[in-house]
Design a protein around this motif. Sequence first.
Motif, PDB file in Angstrom:
ATOM      1  N   CYS A  27       0.830  -1.205   0.000  1.00  0.00           N
ATOM      2  CA  CYS A  27       0.000   0.000   0.000  1.00  0.00           C
ATOM      3  C   CYS A  27       0.866   1.257   0.000  1.00  0.00           C
ATOM      4  O   CYS A  27       0.596   2.208  -0.745  1.00  0.00           O
ATOM      5  N   LEU A  28       1.922   1.274   0.807  1.00  0.00           N
ATOM      6  CA  LEU A  28       2.832   2.426   0.833  1.00  0.00           C
ATOM      7  C   LEU A  28       3.505   2.609  -0.518  1.00  0.00           C
ATOM      8  O   LEU A  28       3.633   3.736  -1.016  1.00  0.00           O
ATOM      9  N   TRP A  29       3.950   1.503  -1.131  1.00  0.00           N
ATOM     10  CA  TRP A  29       4.606   1.594  -2.440  1.00  0.00           C
ATOM     11  C   TRP A  29       3.646   2.150  -3.491  1.00  0.00           C
ATOM     12  O   TRP A  29       4.020   3.001  -4.310  1.00  0.00           O
ATOM     13  N   MET A  30       2.392   1.712  -3.486  1.00  0.00           N
ATOM     14  CA  MET A  30       1.414   2.219  -4.445  1.00  0.00           C
ATOM     15  C   MET A  30       1.109   3.689  -4.203  1.00  0.00           C
ATOM     16  O   MET A  30       0.849   4.435  -5.160  1.00  0.00           O
ATOM     17  N   CYS A  31       1.161   4.119  -2.942  1.00  0.00           N
ATOM     18  CA  CYS A  31       0.982   5.538  -2.648  1.00  0.00           C
ATOM     19  C   CYS A  31       2.134   6.359  -3.227  1.00  0.00           C
ATOM     20  O   CYS A  31       1.929   7.482  -3.718  1.00  0.00           O
ATOM     21  N   CYS A  32       3.349   5.797  -3.165  1.00  0.00           N
ATOM     22  CA  CYS A  32       4.494   6.483  -3.788  1.00  0.00           C
ATOM     23  C   CYS A  32       4.271   6.633  -5.290  1.00  0.00           C
ATOM     24  O   CYS A  32       4.500   7.711  -5.869  1.00  0.00           O
ATOM     25  N   ILE A  33       3.831   5.561  -5.947  1.00  0.00           N
ATOM     26  CA  ILE A  33       3.586   5.620  -7.386  1.00  0.00           C
ATOM     27  C   ILE A  33       2.465   6.605  -7.691  1.00  0.00           C
ATOM     28  O   ILE A  33       2.517   7.352  -8.685  1.00  0.00           O
ATOM     29  N   ALA A  34       1.440   6.640  -6.835  1.00  0.00           N
ATOM     30  CA  ALA A  34       0.280   7.494  -7.083  1.00  0.00           C
ATOM     31  C   ALA A  34       0.648   8.971  -7.102  1.00  0.00           C
ATOM     32  O   ALA A  34       0.042   9.757  -7.845  1.00  0.00           O
ATOM     33  N   VAL A  35       1.635   9.369  -6.309  1.00  0.00           N
ATOM     34  CA  VAL A  35       2.030  10.789  -6.266  1.00  0.00           C
ATOM     35  C   VAL A  35       3.239  11.060  -7.149  1.00  0.00           C
ATOM     36  O   VAL A  35       3.823  12.154  -7.098  1.00  0.00           O
ATOM     37  N   GLY A  36       3.636  10.073  -7.951  1.00  0.00           N
ATOM     38  CA  GLY A  36       4.747  10.278  -8.881  1.00  0.00           C
ATOM     39  C   GLY A  36       6.115  10.071  -8.285  1.00  0.00           C
ATOM     40  O   GLY A  36       7.119  10.441  -8.905  1.00  0.00           O
ATOM     41  N   ALA A  37       6.198   9.451  -7.101  1.00  0.00           N
ATOM     42  CA  ALA A  37       7.496   9.214  -6.454  1.00  0.00           C
ATOM     43  C   ALA A  37       7.994   7.838  -6.867  1.00  0.00           C
ATOM     44  O   ALA A  37       7.736   6.836  -6.201  1.00  0.00           O
ATOM     45  N   THR A  38       8.699   7.765  -7.977  1.00  0.00           N
ATOM     46  CA  THR A  38       9.139   6.477  -8.522  1.00  0.00           C
ATOM     47  C   THR A  38      10.633   6.232  -8.323  1.00  0.00           C
ATOM     48  O   THR A  38      11.159   5.245  -8.829  1.00  0.00           O
TER      49      THR A  38
END
Length: 342
Positions: free
Chosen positions: A245-256
């Motif tokens: 869930c944390l990783w997907m939140c990173c992707i969701a805000v563009g933090a790749t």
Amino acid sequence: MAVAQETAPPAWWRRPPAVVAVVVLILGTELVIGWPALAGALQQLRTPAWNWVAGAVIAEIASMGSYARMQQALLRGAGTSIPVRRHVALAYAAHSLSATLPGGPVFSTAFNFRTLRRYGASSAVASWSIALSGVLSAGALVLIGAVFGILTRSTGSWRTLLCYMAGALIVAFLVRLVARHPQWLMGPARRLLSGVNRARRRPAESGHTRLTTFVDQLRSVRVRPADLTLAVLLAVANWLLDALCLWMCCIAVGATGIHPAPLVIAYCAGMAAASVPIVPGGLGVVDAALVLGLVAGGLTSASALAAVVLYRLISFGFIIGTGWLVWLIMRARAGTPRGVPA
């Protein structure tokens, strides 16, 4: 006649206006220094990738489901069968009590115990299940941190992992040994209970009969190896899905700009900080640990802050809100269990 002694006025740094001024000064300084990162985080939160946000919500729901199924596997292995929907509802409600109330773990444990008793579990089985759930959950987090620490080459060599695994096996062996021979605890438990009775000015033998009955019930608890193995796997899945869930939140805000291994290390640090009950839900403590870990893993301050805020909105806001709603429904259907605030 006694003469009242005049008390000296408190030092200036102990006076409320001075304390308030110092706190406002510190917060204002932090806001000025961190304003660029905060502004960038707010900008990223305005336009998240909603498909990844939906995926993060699903991962968090699956994480809660894994914990509920872990407790179901333990109870089923001990001979008590409860529908999974009841376990899921109990997991949400107990988690919300634990995360938001002062002294929440105490209320959560009492609520968990009384609900399991109402569902048909004996006192010994309910206590054993709650205790072993906590042991498995904590052990799974330590194991995950050790594995990913080795993958990031931050904890020496594979010998470190072997030490963690050996420690976990020793703990599991001791727990299983004590579960098979609970009478070994009778002597120390009787002495402890007698000491408590003396402190409370009650007869020394008070409660010894109930203790003997409880140990007799505990002696009958036998968990099948298949159910215990499933519970261990579900305990690991609970943490990994939360980290997903944390990783997907990173992707969701563009933090790749962060790899999975450093992200899991940051996540484990945040969850370790959550184990220290300084404030309800670890507000501020967990967030700071997660942000620092993500920045150390390669993210910018703005991206890390945006990802953590989104993650906490899901894992804390959404899950806790759902848990309190479930608790109200359970309370309306069965009445408030004793020991839980109305």
